[in-house]
Design a protein around this motif. Structure first.
Motif, short mmCIF file in Angstrom:
data_model
loop_
_atom_site.label_atom_id
_atom_site.label_comp_id
_atom_site.label_asym_id
_atom_site.label_seq_id
_atom_site.Cartn_x
_atom_site.Cartn_y
_atom_site.Cartn_z
N ALA A 16 -32.61 -18.35 -5.20
CA ALA A 16 -31.73 -19.48 -4.91
C ALA A 16 -31.90 -20.52 -6.02
O ALA A 16 -33.01 -20.78 -6.45
N GLU A 21 -29.66 -26.58 -4.93
CA GLU A 21 -29.78 -26.74 -3.48
C GLU A 21 -30.23 -28.16 -3.14
O GLU A 21 -29.74 -28.75 -2.18
N CYS A 92 -30.92 -20.08 2.11
CA CYS A 92 -30.14 -19.65 3.29
C CYS A 92 -28.82 -19.01 2.85
O CYS A 92 -27.86 -19.71 2.53
N ARG A 93 -28.80 -17.70 2.88
CA ARG A 93 -27.58 -16.99 2.46
C ARG A 93 -26.42 -17.17 3.44
O ARG A 93 -25.27 -17.06 3.05
N TRP A 94 -26.71 -17.47 4.69
CA TRP A 94 -25.67 -17.62 5.71
C TRP A 94 -24.75 -18.81 5.43
O TRP A 94 -23.65 -18.88 5.98
N ARG A 96 -23.23 -19.39 2.70
CA ARG A 96 -22.26 -19.03 1.66
C ARG A 96 -20.81 -19.18 2.13
O ARG A 96 -20.03 -19.91 1.51
N THR A 156 -21.42 -21.95 -7.42
CA THR A 156 -22.73 -21.42 -7.05
C THR A 156 -22.60 -20.33 -5.98
O THR A 156 -23.21 -19.27 -6.09
N MET A 157 -21.80 -20.60 -4.96
CA MET A 157 -21.65 -19.64 -3.87
C MET A 157 -20.95 -18.36 -4.33
O MET A 157 -21.25 -17.27 -3.86
N ASN A 160 -23.57 -17.08 -8.10
CA ASN A 160 -25.02 -16.89 -8.15
C ASN A 160 -25.40 -15.63 -7.38
O ASN A 160 -25.02 -15.47 -6.21
N HIS A 162 -27.99 -14.75 -5.88
CA HIS A 162 -28.71 -14.99 -4.62
C HIS A 162 -27.75 -15.04 -3.44
O HIS A 162 -28.03 -14.50 -2.38
N TYR A 163 -26.63 -15.71 -3.61
CA TYR A 163 -25.68 -15.88 -2.51
C TYR A 163 -24.72 -14.70 -2.39
O TYR A 163 -24.15 -14.47 -1.33
N LYS A 164 -24.55 -13.95 -3.46
CA LYS A 164 -23.67 -12.78 -3.41
C LYS A 164 -24.37 -11.58 -2.78
O LYS A 164 -23.74 -10.73 -2.19
#
Length: 172
Positions: A16, A21, A92-94, A96, A156-157, A160, A162-164
């Motif tokens: 992340a 963040e 926190c991926r949720w 996204r 970013t969402m 990145n 991490h979020y994908k």
């Protein structure tokens, strides 16, 4: 933080983006009082809002602007503490999908507001608005962070790793 210590380069790429963040958390935390105390004032009945605030919000008495304020009150404001929590916690991926919806909505409304600030003829309206280019640019500079940070959030969402990345749960 949101990244684990092990895992090499791939883990670092998928970590992340912690500085972002923290920026997003600060943005959402600061947005709660700004929205509640300033942005929502035009929705109050006449005479209830403080004079200084009602004068500032009154310049935007257009119905389209009031529609944006209702969206801010009933869609965005409830989202602010949820987003602040997710970004303070980190990783926190949720968040996204809700963040993509939020940032797209805000960018769309801000483009309309910024165009209005730049191009509207305020000399023909009841409440004072920016008249000179300098006044328009000053007002634009106040609104601009509320466009740029949601655009950074959207980027970013979407981009990145991490979020994908979607974690697959291992079955035991």
């Amino acid at each position: 933080g949101g990244a684990s210590a092990g895992g090499g380069a791939s883990a670092a790429m998928a970590a992340a983006p912690r500085w972002r963040e923290r920026l997003f958390a600060l943005y959402f935390i600061s947005h709660i009082p700004i929205t509640a105390l300033i942005d929502l004032q035009p929705l109050l009945p006449a005479g209830i809002a403080p004079r200084a605030v009602s004068g500032a919000g009154g310049r935007a008495g257009a119905q389209w602007f009031k529609a944006f304020i209702y969206c801010e009150a009933f869609l965005q404001l409830p989202f602010f503490p949820i987003a602040a929590y997710a970004f303070l916690k980190g990783g926190c991926r949720w968040i996204r999908t809700p963040a993509i919806i939020y940032s797209t909505h805000v960018a769309t409304t801000l483009f309309a507001i910024l165009a209005h600030i730049l191009f509207h003829d305020f000399s023909k309206v009841e409440h004072a608005g920016p008249q000179t280019l300098r006044e328009r640019l000053a007002l634009l500079s106040i609104y601009l962070p509320y466009l740029l940070i949601p655009l950074l959030l959207l980027f970013t969402m979407l981009c990145n790793p991490h979020y994908k990345h979607v974690e697959k749960r291992k079955r035991k």
